[in-house]
Scaffold this active site. Structure first.
Site, short mmCIF file in Angstrom:
data_model
loop_
_atom_site.label_atom_id
_atom_site.label_comp_id
_atom_site.label_asym_id
_atom_site.label_seq_id
_atom_site.Cartn_x
_atom_site.Cartn_y
_atom_site.Cartn_z
N GLY A 152 0.80 -1.22 0.00
CA GLY A 152 0.00 0.00 0.00
C GLY A 152 0.84 1.27 0.00
O GLY A 152 0.43 2.30 0.54
N SER A 236 4.68 -5.66 -2.61
CA SER A 236 4.84 -4.25 -2.93
C SER A 236 5.61 -3.55 -1.82
O SER A 236 6.72 -3.95 -1.49
CB SER A 236 3.46 -3.62 -3.17
OG SER A 236 3.57 -2.36 -3.80
#
Length: 519
Positions: A152, A236
Site C-alpha cells: 500500500g 509491494s
C-alpha cells in the site's frame, strides 16, 4: 463492514470483512470449546474454524503509539489481566481510502460495479495489532511461521484485507501471522525535532515490523510455531519493508527466510536519512508545526495526507539511517530469499498520449541508452502503453527482485526468482496486474474475480511452493514442477502461470540497460 470496533469475528471474515466476498473459512460448531493460549503475558481466547485452524485476532504486539509515544520506536505492550477476547480485528492504522479505491479500480476492470467495495472506516492511531491462524493438531511438532507484511505504498493497507485472511494457508501446515504497522507521516517520516533519544528519527514502521517479529519469536511456541523458523513475506511496499529488514542491524538473526512479492525497492533505491529529513522539515514548516509538542497535539486525521496538503512530493518508505537500515547494499547473513514480480505490474497505472506513456516508461533508464531500448525485439507489435508497462515493470519491480536474488545467491543463501504470468479471464484491461498473485498465495479469490479450475490448480502449486520454502528454504516438493535454485550469473526465472517451469529471463537485457551495461 469495518464500522464497528468489535466487528470482525471469523463469521464476518467471509460475510463482511472481505472487500469482495472471498471464499473464507467459517467457525466450527459454536458449542465447541474456544481455543485458548497464553502469549505476551495474556490469556487469549480465539476462534476455532471448521478447517481445523484456530484464529486469534486483534492481538497487541506493542503499546499504542499515541501521545508521547507518537514518533517513537515501538515499545512494549502492558499485558492485560484475565481472559482476553481475541475474536475481532484491531483497527487499521491511519490512512486514506487508497486501498479501497485500488480494489474498486480492479473490480471495475473486470466489469463489476466499483460500489461493491466499501470504504475503510475501522481505523485508529492505536493500531499495532497482529492476527494469528494456527493449525490445531494432536502432535507436538513445531510449525514454520509465516509473517505477512501488507503493501500500500507505506501509506495505505491493513492486516485483515480480504486477500490476507490466513486460514486457508495455515491449513497447509504453517502458522500464518498478519500485522499492522504505522504508515505515512506517522510511520516513515523523520521528524525534524530533537528527541535526544540517540536513535535517528523515522523508520517507525520498520521498528513496528521488527517489534512484531520479536513478539512472534518470543511467543511462537504458545501457538505451535517454531521460533527458529520465521519467514517474512509481503507484497509491494510490504516486500520493500522486508528488504529493509534484511539490511537492518536491529533485525540480524531475527528471521530465517523472506518472500518478496513485487517489491518496489531494491539495492540503491532507499533515500539517505538527510534527504528524507529535509522533506520532513519542509512538510512541517509548510503546515506551521514548529515543535514536537505541537505535532503530537494534532489529531491523526490531520497527518494522514500531510505530504499532499503541504504539496511536498515524498514517497514514504524505509530510510538509510545506519541504525534501522544499513547505508550499504550489504544484507544480513542467514536469510534465504524468494523474490519475483508480475508480468504487467504497471499496466493498470499507465494512461495518456503515446509520447507521454513512452517517456514515462523510459524515465528510469540512462539517457544515452534510451534510443536503443525501443529497438529490442521484445517490443515488436506492442502498443506504446504495453511498451511502457514492460519498461516500468522491469525497472521498478523485476530488476530489483533479480538484484536481491542475485545478491543473496552470491552470499551463499538460498535464492529463487519467479515471474507470475497467470492472466485471468476478463483481465484484458490490466493483464497480469500488480497484486494479482496474492489471492493464489492465500487461496482467497474474490467472488468478483473469474476463478476456474486452472486458477485452482495454480493456487495449489503456489501454496505448495510458498509453504515448502517457509519450512526449509527450498520451494520444491513432491508433485511440484522443479524450481532451480538460483546460482550467481545464471539468470533463470520460474514462470508461475498457465505454464509452471524454469525459463530464461527475457527482461535481463532491460536490467542490463538499466544498470548502464546494455548494448
Amino acid at each position: 463492514m469495518w464500522q464497528s470496533a468489535r466487528l470482525i469475528t471469523v463469521v464476518a471474515i467471509g460475510m463482511m470483512s472481505c472487500l469482495s466476498g472471498c471464499h473464507a473459512p467459517q467457525p466450527a460448531d459454536p458449542e465447541n470449546v474456544s481455543p485458548t493460549m497464553v502469549a505476551g503475558g495474556e490469556t487469549l481466547v480465539g476462534l476455532r474454524l471448521d478447517s481445523g485452524v484456530a484464529a486469534y485476532l486483534g492481538v497487541p504486539y506493542a503499546a499504542a503509539p499515541v501521545g508521547d509515544l507518537r514518533w517513537r520506536p515501538a515499545e512494549l505492550h502492558r499485558a492485560r489481566q484475565g481472559r482476553v477476547d481475541a475474536t475481532a480485528y484491531g483497527p487499521a492504522c491511519p490512512q486514506s481510502q487508497g486501498n479501497p479505491n485500488w480494489y474498486r479500480m480492479v473490480a471495475e476492470g473486470f466489469g463489476h460495479d466499483p460500489s461493491v467495495i466499501p470504504d475503510l472506516t475501522h481505523m485508529d492511531e492505536d493500531c499495532l495489532y497482529l492476527n494469528i491462524w494456527t493449525p490445531q493438531r494432536e502432535d507436538e511438532g513445531r510449525l514454520p511461521v509465516m509473517i505477512w507484511v501488507h503493501g500500500g505504498s507505506n501509506v495505505n493497507g491493513w492486516a485483515y484485507e480480504p486477500n490476507y485472511v490466513g486460514a486457508a494457508l495455515a491449513a497447509q501446515g504453517v502458522v500464518v501471522i498478519s500485522l499492522n504497522y504505522r504508515m505515512g507521516a506517522l510511520g516513515f517520516l523523520p521528524i525534524p525535532f530533537d528527541e535526544t533519544s540517540g536513535i535517528p528519527p523515522g523508520n517507525y514502521g520498520i521498528s513496528d515490523i521488527i517489534a512484531a517479529t520479536r513478539w512472534v519469536r518470543e511467543n511462537a511456541e504458545s501457538f505451535g510455531g517454531d521460533p527458529g523458523n520465521l519467514t517474512l513475506f509481503g507484497e509491494s511496499a510490504g516486500a520493500a519493508d522486508i528488504y529493509a529488514l534484511m539490511k537492518s542491524p536491529q533485525a540480524e538473526g531475527l528471521f530465517q527466510r523472506s518472500i518478496l512479492e513485487s517489491g518496489a525497492l531494491g539495492p540503491g533505491d532507499m533515500p539517505p536519512f538527510d534527504v528524507a529529513q529535509a522533506r520532513a522539515e519542509e512538510m512541517f514548516a509548510k503546515a506551521g508545526i514548529d515543535s514536537i509538542d505541537a505535532a503530537r497535539a494534532l489529531p491523526w486525521q490531520d497527518l494522514v495526507d500531510l505530504h499532499k496538503t503541504t504539496g511536498v512530493d515524498h514517497y514514504h518508505g524505509p530510510v538509510l539511517d545506519g541504525y534501522w537500515v544499513r547505508k550499504t547494499d550489504e544484507i544480513n547473513a542467514g536469510v534465504d530469499v524468494m523474490a519475483g514480480s508480475n508480468l504487467n505490474e504497471m499496466l493498470m497505472y499507465i494512461d495518456g498520449p503515446d509520447a507521454d506513456v513512452l517517456a514515462e516508461g523510459l524515465a528510469d533508464y540512462p539517457d544515452e541508452g534510451r534510443p536503443a531500448l525501443l529497438s529490442f525485439p521484445m517490443f515488436e507489435n506492442l502498443t506504446p502503453r504495453e511498451i511502457s508497462d514492460v519498461l516500468s515493470t522491469a525497472s521498478q519491480f523485476h530488476c530489483p527482485s533479480a538484484r536481491i536474488a542475485e545478491a543473496a545467491a552470491a552470499q551463499g543463501e538460498g535464492a529463487y526468482l519467479y515471474r507470475f504470468t497467470r492472466k485471468r479471464e476478463g483481465a484484458d484491461a490490466y493483464g497480469v496486474y500488480h497484486g494479482a498473485e496474492i489471492p493464489y498465495v492465500f487461496n482467497m479469490h474474490d467472488d468478483w474475480l473469474p476463478t476456474n479450475s486452472d486458477d485452482d490448480k495454480l493456487t495449489e502449486t503456489m501454496m505448495g511452493y510458498w509453504t515448502n520454502f517457509a519450512r526449509t528454504g527450498d520451494p520444491n516438493g513432491a508433485g511440484l514442477p522443479d524450481w532451480p535454485r538460483r546460482e550467481p550469473g545464471t539468470g533463470q526465472v520460474q514462470e508461475l502461470g498457465d505454464r509452471v517451469a524454469a525459463t530464461g529471463d527475457f527482461m535481463a537485457p532491460l536490467c542490463d540497460a538499466l544498470n548502464g551495461s546494455g548494448e
